[in-house]
Design an enzyme around this catalytic site. Structure first.
Site, PDB file in Angstrom:
ATOM      1  N   LYS A  13       0.826  -1.215   0.000  1.00 28.62           N
ATOM      2  CA  LYS A  13       0.000   0.000   0.000  1.00 28.62           C
ATOM      3  C   LYS A  13       0.862   1.268   0.000  1.00 28.62           C
ATOM      4  CE  LYS A  13      -2.053  -1.085   3.855  1.00 28.62           C
ATOM      5  NZ  LYS A  13      -1.308  -2.328   4.150  1.00 28.62           N
ATOM      6  N   ARG A  88      -9.489   0.596   9.201  1.00 27.47           N
ATOM      7  CA  ARG A  88      -9.032  -0.750   9.542  1.00 27.47           C
ATOM      8  C   ARG A  88     -10.105  -1.528  10.288  1.00 27.47           C
ATOM      9  NH1 ARG A  88      -3.280   0.537   9.331  1.00 27.47           N
ATOM     10  NH2 ARG A  88      -2.020  -1.330   9.533  1.00 27.47           N
ATOM     11  N   ARG A 123      11.714  -5.240   4.944  1.00 32.42           N
ATOM     12  CA  ARG A 123      11.320  -3.837   4.716  1.00 32.42           C
ATOM     13  C   ARG A 123      12.234  -2.876   5.478  1.00 32.42           C
ATOM     14  NH1 ARG A 123       5.202  -1.833   5.419  1.00 32.42           N
ATOM     15  NH2 ARG A 123       5.375  -2.611   7.548  1.00 32.42           N
ATOM     16  N   ARG A 156      11.385  -1.307  11.203  1.00 33.45           N
ATOM     17  CA  ARG A 156      10.346  -1.090  12.212  1.00 33.45           C
ATOM     18  C   ARG A 156      10.337  -2.205  13.251  1.00 33.45           C
ATOM     19  NH1 ARG A 156       5.070   0.246   8.634  1.00 33.45           N
ATOM     20  NH2 ARG A 156       4.132  -0.855  10.379  1.00 33.45           N
ATOM     21  N   ARG A 167      -0.084  -9.088  13.660  1.00 35.57           N
ATOM     22  CA  ARG A 167      -0.736  -8.063  12.826  1.00 35.57           C
ATOM     23  C   ARG A 167      -1.582  -8.697  11.728  1.00 35.57           C
ATOM     24  NH1 ARG A 167       4.284  -5.124  11.017  1.00 35.57           N
ATOM     25  NH2 ARG A 167       2.905  -3.862   9.736  1.00 35.57           N
TER      26      ARG A 167
END
Ligand code: ADP
Ligand code: ADP
Length: 220
Positions: A13, A88, A123, A156, A167
């Protein structure tokens, strides 16, 4: 043009949001980026939400709804915006409708869970801009450094595998019901719902999204 990008953590996204923001000149509103900026600045609000974010939980609907209401009322959102990471939950989605924030498109980027874990573990992010890289799939020119600013990239805390699994479970439980919610709205002509195969290359995903958005604006 008002858009929502929907999809699991790691679906791409944020990556696609940067392309859309540039081409259609609408601001990306990434609720994750806004929250991380507050955490990083150690504001009272940031301190309040830090633990939830680090553990991969969801920040309360009331807080998020207020935050997005305030952000979308700013001047740069007059011609539209791109929501990335919001809504969400069904309650968050309903708040948009109740506040008369009507959407033109919801774009769902679909990627299976096993691929998401690979994506999130590699990431790297540039905190200030929200630019995202991947150590293998989209490496920066110089390892660990943002291409545009030369600043350091971070990993992160919530991208550790165990937190990622948490998650993903929360996504399937709380966010996935939005697929049906928005498909129903599409059937009632209230917006257009677009599904994209997010396992394609970043460039192929981008082209597919642009094709849909361009095609639709031509028919208007
Ligand atoms: P999200 O915002 O949905 O959590 P990101 O855009 O941050 O997802 O992407 C997650 C990770 O996957 C990043 O490291 C990014 O570079 C990488 N990525 C994004 N899109 C693709 C793609 N189509 N193919 C391979 N890797 C991708
Ligand atoms: P990703 O795209 O990788 O899922 P985000 O950057 O969108 O992650 O969000 C990071 C974290 O910020 C979430 O795990 C959650 O704790 C919090 N967050 C972001 N947006 C919302 C939201 N709309 N509602 C509740 N919590 C949110």
């Amino acid at each position: 043009m008002r858009l929502v990008l929907l999809g699991c953590p790691g679906a791409g996204k944020g990556t696609q949001a940067k392309f859309i923001e540039e081409k259609y000149a609408i601001p990306q509103i990434s609720t994750g980026d806004i929250l991380r900026a507050a955490v990083n600045a150690k504001t009272p609000f940031g301190q309040q939400v830090k633990q939830t974010i680090d553990e991969g939980g969801l920040v309360s609907d009331d807080i998020m709804i207020e935050l997005v209401k305030e952000r979308t009322s700013q001047a740069d959102c007059q011609n539209g915006f791109l929501l990335d990471g919001f809504p969400r939950t069904i309650r968050q989605a309903e708040s948009l409708w109740q506040n008369k924030i009507h959407l033109d498109f919801v774009i769902e980027v679909k990627v299976p869970d096993d691929e998401l874990i690979k994506r999130l573990s590699g990431r790297r992010v540039h905190l200030k801009s929200g630019r995202v890289y991947h150590v293998l799939y989209n490496p920066p020119k110089k390892a660990g450094i943002d291409d545009l600013t030369g600043e350091t990239l971070i990993q992160r805390i919530d991208d550790q595998e165990e937190t990622v699994r948490n998650r993903l479970a929360i996504y399937h439980q709380q966010t996935e019901p939005l697929v049906k919610y928005y498909k129903d709205m599409d059937e009632h002509g209230q917006l257009r719902y677009i599904e994209i195969d997010g396992t394609q290359s970043m460039d192929a995903v981008k082209k597919e999204i642009f094709n849909y958005l361009d095609e639709d604006s031509e028919t208007k």
